[in-house]
Design a protein around this motif. Structure first.
Motif, PDB file in Angstrom:
ATOM      1  N   ASN A 140      14.351   6.890  -1.853  1.00 27.02           N
ATOM      2  CA  ASN A 140      12.997   6.570  -1.411  1.00 27.02           C
ATOM      3  C   ASN A 140      12.952   5.142  -0.893  1.00 27.02           C
ATOM      4  O   ASN A 140      13.517   4.234  -1.512  1.00 27.02           O
ATOM      5  CB  ASN A 140      11.999   6.705  -2.566  1.00 27.02           C
ATOM      6  CG  ASN A 140      11.560   8.138  -2.795  1.00 27.02           C
ATOM      7  OD1 ASN A 140      10.904   8.735  -1.947  1.00 27.02           O
ATOM      8  ND2 ASN A 140      11.926   8.701  -3.937  1.00 27.02           N
ATOM      9  N   LEU A 141      12.293   4.933   0.236  1.00 34.18           N
ATOM     10  CA  LEU A 141      11.954   3.584   0.677  1.00 34.18           C
ATOM     11  C   LEU A 141      10.568   3.192   0.184  1.00 34.18           C
ATOM     12  O   LEU A 141      10.271   2.022   0.007  1.00 34.18           O
ATOM     13  CB  LEU A 141      12.006   3.486   2.198  1.00 34.18           C
ATOM     14  CG  LEU A 141      13.381   3.239   2.825  1.00 34.18           C
ATOM     15  CD1 LEU A 141      13.282   3.254   4.337  1.00 34.18           C
ATOM     16  CD2 LEU A 141      13.971   1.930   2.350  1.00 34.18           C
ATOM     17  N   SER A 142       9.706   4.171  -0.037  1.00 38.58           N
ATOM     18  CA  SER A 142       8.405   3.928  -0.633  1.00 38.58           C
ATOM     19  C   SER A 142       8.550   3.857  -2.152  1.00 38.58           C
ATOM     20  O   SER A 142       9.319   4.611  -2.749  1.00 38.58           O
ATOM     21  CB  SER A 142       7.431   5.043  -0.246  1.00 38.58           C
ATOM     22  OG  SER A 142       6.189   4.854  -0.875  1.00 38.58           O
ATOM     23  N   LEU A 143       7.809   2.929  -2.792  1.00 39.41           N
ATOM     24  CA  LEU A 143       7.982   2.700  -4.222  1.00 39.41           C
ATOM     25  C   LEU A 143       7.354   3.776  -5.100  1.00 39.41           C
ATOM     26  O   LEU A 143       7.821   4.037  -6.197  1.00 39.41           O
ATOM     27  CB  LEU A 143       7.374   1.347  -4.594  1.00 39.41           C
ATOM     28  CG  LEU A 143       8.150   0.101  -4.126  1.00 39.41           C
ATOM     29  CD1 LEU A 143       7.312  -1.144  -4.352  1.00 39.41           C
ATOM     30  CD2 LEU A 143       9.467  -0.003  -4.862  1.00 39.41           C
ATOM     31  N   GLY A 144       6.247   4.353  -4.662  1.00 35.40           N
ATOM     32  CA  GLY A 144       5.555   5.303  -5.526  1.00 35.40           C
ATOM     33  C   GLY A 144       4.570   4.648  -6.469  1.00 35.40           C
ATOM     34  O   GLY A 144       4.004   5.309  -7.345  1.00 35.40           O
ATOM     35  N   PHE A 145       4.353   3.359  -6.334  1.00 36.64           N
ATOM     36  CA  PHE A 145       3.360   2.648  -7.134  1.00 36.64           C
ATOM     37  C   PHE A 145       2.947   1.396  -6.367  1.00 36.64           C
ATOM     38  O   PHE A 145       3.657   0.932  -5.463  1.00 36.64           O
ATOM     39  CB  PHE A 145       3.904   2.267  -8.519  1.00 36.64           C
ATOM     40  CG  PHE A 145       5.119   1.373  -8.469  1.00 36.64           C
ATOM     41  CD1 PHE A 145       4.997  -0.005  -8.425  1.00 36.64           C
ATOM     42  CD2 PHE A 145       6.392   1.929  -8.479  1.00 36.64           C
ATOM     43  CE1 PHE A 145       6.107  -0.828  -8.380  1.00 36.64           C
ATOM     44  CE2 PHE A 145       7.514   1.123  -8.441  1.00 36.64           C
ATOM     45  CZ  PHE A 145       7.379  -0.263  -8.393  1.00 36.64           C
ATOM     46  N   ALA A 146       1.795   0.850  -6.726  1.00 38.80           N
ATOM     47  CA  ALA A 146       1.316  -0.379  -6.104  1.00 38.80           C
ATOM     48  C   ALA A 146       1.782  -1.580  -6.914  1.00 38.80           C
ATOM     49  O   ALA A 146       1.938  -1.503  -8.135  1.00 38.80           O
ATOM     50  CB  ALA A 146      -0.205  -0.372  -6.008  1.00 38.80           C
ATOM     51  N   ALA A 147       1.999  -2.702  -6.231  1.00 44.16           N
ATOM     52  CA  ALA A 147       2.411  -3.933  -6.896  1.00 44.16           C
ATOM     53  C   ALA A 147       1.777  -5.113  -6.190  1.00 44.16           C
ATOM     54  O   ALA A 147       1.416  -5.037  -5.010  1.00 44.16           O
ATOM     55  CB  ALA A 147       3.926  -4.068  -6.905  1.00 44.16           C
ATOM     56  N   ILE A 148       1.661  -6.215  -6.910  1.00 43.48           N
ATOM     57  CA  ILE A 148       1.138  -7.449  -6.326  1.00 43.48           C
ATOM     58  C   ILE A 148       1.983  -8.613  -6.817  1.00 43.48           C
ATOM     59  O   ILE A 148       2.441  -8.623  -7.965  1.00 43.48           O
ATOM     60  CB  ILE A 148      -0.358  -7.655  -6.676  1.00 43.48           C
ATOM     61  CG1 ILE A 148      -0.926  -8.828  -5.863  1.00 43.48           C
ATOM     62  CG2 ILE A 148      -0.551  -7.850  -8.166  1.00 43.48           C
ATOM     63  CD1 ILE A 148      -2.444  -8.911  -5.914  1.00 43.48           C
ATOM     64  N   ASP A 149       2.226  -9.562  -5.929  1.00 49.30           N
ATOM     65  CA  ASP A 149       3.077 -10.699  -6.244  1.00 49.30           C
ATOM     66  C   ASP A 149       2.396 -11.962  -5.723  1.00 49.30           C
ATOM     67  O   ASP A 149       1.843 -11.970  -4.611  1.00 49.30           O
ATOM     68  CB  ASP A 149       4.446 -10.524  -5.583  1.00 49.30           C
ATOM     69  CG  ASP A 149       5.419 -11.633  -5.931  1.00 49.30           C
ATOM     70  OD1 ASP A 149       6.295 -11.395  -6.779  1.00 49.30           O
ATOM     71  OD2 ASP A 149       5.323 -12.732  -5.358  1.00 49.30           O
TER      72      ASP A 149
ATOM     73  N   ILE B 149       0.878  -1.171   0.000  1.00 53.17           N
ATOM     74  CA  ILE B 149       0.000   0.000   0.000  1.00 53.17           C
ATOM     75  C   ILE B 149       0.912   1.217   0.000  1.00 53.17           C
ATOM     76  O   ILE B 149       1.586   1.498   0.999  1.00 53.17           O
ATOM     77  CB  ILE B 149      -0.909   0.010   1.239  1.00 53.17           C
ATOM     78  CG1 ILE B 149      -1.739  -1.279   1.301  1.00 53.17           C
ATOM     79  CG2 ILE B 149      -1.818   1.237   1.239  1.00 53.17           C
ATOM     80  CD1 ILE B 149      -2.514  -1.438   2.592  1.00 53.17           C
ATOM     81  N   PRO B 150       1.021   1.948  -1.130  1.00 54.71           N
ATOM     82  CA  PRO B 150       1.966   3.066  -1.211  1.00 54.71           C
ATOM     83  C   PRO B 150       1.732   4.095  -0.123  1.00 54.71           C
ATOM     84  O   PRO B 150       0.594   4.435   0.207  1.00 54.71           O
ATOM     85  CB  PRO B 150       1.696   3.651  -2.603  1.00 54.71           C
ATOM     86  CG  PRO B 150       1.141   2.506  -3.389  1.00 54.71           C
ATOM     87  CD  PRO B 150       0.332   1.716  -2.404  1.00 54.71           C
ATOM     88  N   SER B 151       2.823   4.568   0.450  1.00 50.64           N
ATOM     89  CA  SER B 151       2.738   5.551   1.531  1.00 50.64           C
ATOM     90  C   SER B 151       2.983   6.955   1.006  1.00 50.64           C
ATOM     91  O   SER B 151       3.468   7.150  -0.110  1.00 50.64           O
ATOM     92  CB  SER B 151       3.768   5.231   2.624  1.00 50.64           C
ATOM     93  OG  SER B 151       5.070   5.588   2.200  1.00 50.64           O
ATOM     94  N   GLY B 152       2.658   7.941   1.861  1.00 42.79           N
ATOM     95  CA  GLY B 152       2.849   9.335   1.479  1.00 42.79           C
ATOM     96  C   GLY B 152       4.286   9.811   1.565  1.00 42.79           C
ATOM     97  O   GLY B 152       4.559  10.985   1.303  1.00 42.79           O
ATOM     98  N   THR B 153       5.221   8.913   1.945  1.00 46.24           N
ATOM     99  CA  THR B 153       6.620   9.335   2.061  1.00 46.24           C
ATOM    100  C   THR B 153       7.347   9.352   0.721  1.00 46.24           C
ATOM    101  O   THR B 153       8.470   9.836   0.641  1.00 46.24           O
ATOM    102  CB  THR B 153       7.390   8.419   3.022  1.00 46.24           C
ATOM    103  OG1 THR B 153       7.413   7.089   2.482  1.00 46.24           O
ATOM    104  CG2 THR B 153       6.725   8.390   4.393  1.00 46.24           C
TER     105      THR B 153
END
Length: 342
Positions: free
Chosen positions: A187-196, A175-179
């Motif tokens: 960045n530790l947050s990806l900036g996009f959603a992913a599913i695996d 769940i992408p964060s606001g950071t």
């Protein structure tokens, strides 16, 4: 022994070719070189069912890598040039995860749900050199360091046991964060959603102390709207083999294989498909604390990986220190002696 996962930070920098000549500071954090999936996330006993109840795990993760990428380009007037991009990065994260394992059977197996988050520090350095058609060069360097938070991650598993054989299916995502900050390299947050999603197998013979685990999966990443960039579909395999020399001490090896199957895409994919690949291997050691507290056991695992071969990804090494607390298995009641009456 609860196994939890974390992802690698999205910190590959790509410098715009012509913009570099006039604006050396114009570098973008790009998702093309690293993925949502962190190779090595699954390890020993990955598919073995656990004792039902709540469990907790913390992982200290250190990543160190460097890499480069070159590409040719054509100028509007027809001349030719080239750009070379170099990257160095490190990351330290403290992953915190909590898992609930259900006591109620689901499709004949054992279901569990894990939620994870992680604060951490990321440092990135990007250097680029632009070579024009006449051989003239222009260089620029940009660095960034940041202490921040990662996305929130979730993982669901379903496991089955038949003696020494264990099977698992799983699904995980973020769940992408606001950071996330598109103007930062780090960045530790990806900036996009992913599913695996994927499946795994564990062979574990407690009497002989032999264990082998393998987990394979596929990752789909949504587009990064800020960078107009979308990672391709990834395939990955994590494996581990170990020997329990005693009931509480384990040694072994771990490894991974990661291969991007489809091209990166979008207007931001200035270097083309940029398909990544990496192969890694390393040692592991584990310690079980069966009487940590009443009703609970502890597990400490140390493992490390070294990249043996990479393509379109930074090459380096990583270390993992995992400590997990989980419900202890119920003690087996001693067999009553047989008393013969004559």
């Amino acid at each position: 022994m609860t196994m939890v996962k974390h992802h690698r930070c999205a910190i590959l920098g790509i410098v715009g070719t012509l913009a570099l000549a006039t604006m050396p500071r114009t570098a973008l954090a790009d998702a093309g070189g690293l993925s949502f999936w962190l190779p090595g996330a699954f390890g020993s006993l990955a598919a073995a069912p656990a004792v039902p109840g709540w469990s907790y795990a913390t992982i200290y993760l250190h990543l160190q890598s460097s890499g480069g990428r070159g590409a040719n380009f054509v100028l509007p007037g027809g001349g030719r040039g080239a750009v070379a991009v170099g990257l160095t990065d490190h990351a330290d994260a403290l992953v915190q995860g909590i898992t609930y394992t259900s006591a109620l059977p689901v499709l004949g197996g054992q279901a569990a749900l894990t939620i994870l988050g992680a604060p951490g520090n990321v440092g990135v350095g990007v250097g680029a050199t632009l070579t024009g058609p006449l051989g003239n060069t222009v260089s620029g360097v940009r660095t960034d360091n940041r202490t921040t938070f990662a996305d929130v991650f979730y993982q669901g598993t379903l496991k089955w046991n038949q003696g020494v054989h264990n099977e698992m299916v799983y699904v995980t995502g973020n769940i992408p964060s606001g950071t996330y900050d598109a103007n930062r390299l780090a960045n530790l947050s990806l900036g996009f959603a992913a599913i695996d999603a994927g499946a795994g197998y564990t062979y574990f013979d407690p009497k002989a102390g032999n264990e082998f685990s393998v987990v394979a999966g596929l990752t789909y990443s949504a587009p990064n709207r800020d960078l107009q960039y979308q990672n391709g579909i990834d395939f990955h395999i994590d494996w581990a083999a170990s020997k329990f020399l005693t009931k509480t001490f384990q040694i072994g090896v771990v490894g991974y294989y990661f291969q991007q199957l489809t091209d990166d895409s979008g207007p931001g994919a200035v270097l083309g498909g940029f398909r990544g690949m990496t192969v890694g291997i390393g040692p592991q050691v584990g310690f079980l604390f069966p009487n940590l507290s009443e009703g609970y056991q502890g597990y400490l695992n140390l493992k490390g990986y070294k990249d043996l071969a990479t393509e379109n990804r930074p090459s380096g090494w990583s270390t993992w220190v995992t400590f997990a607390i989980s419900p202890a298995p119920p003690e087996t009641a001693p067999a009553k002696p047989i008393v013969r009456k004559y």
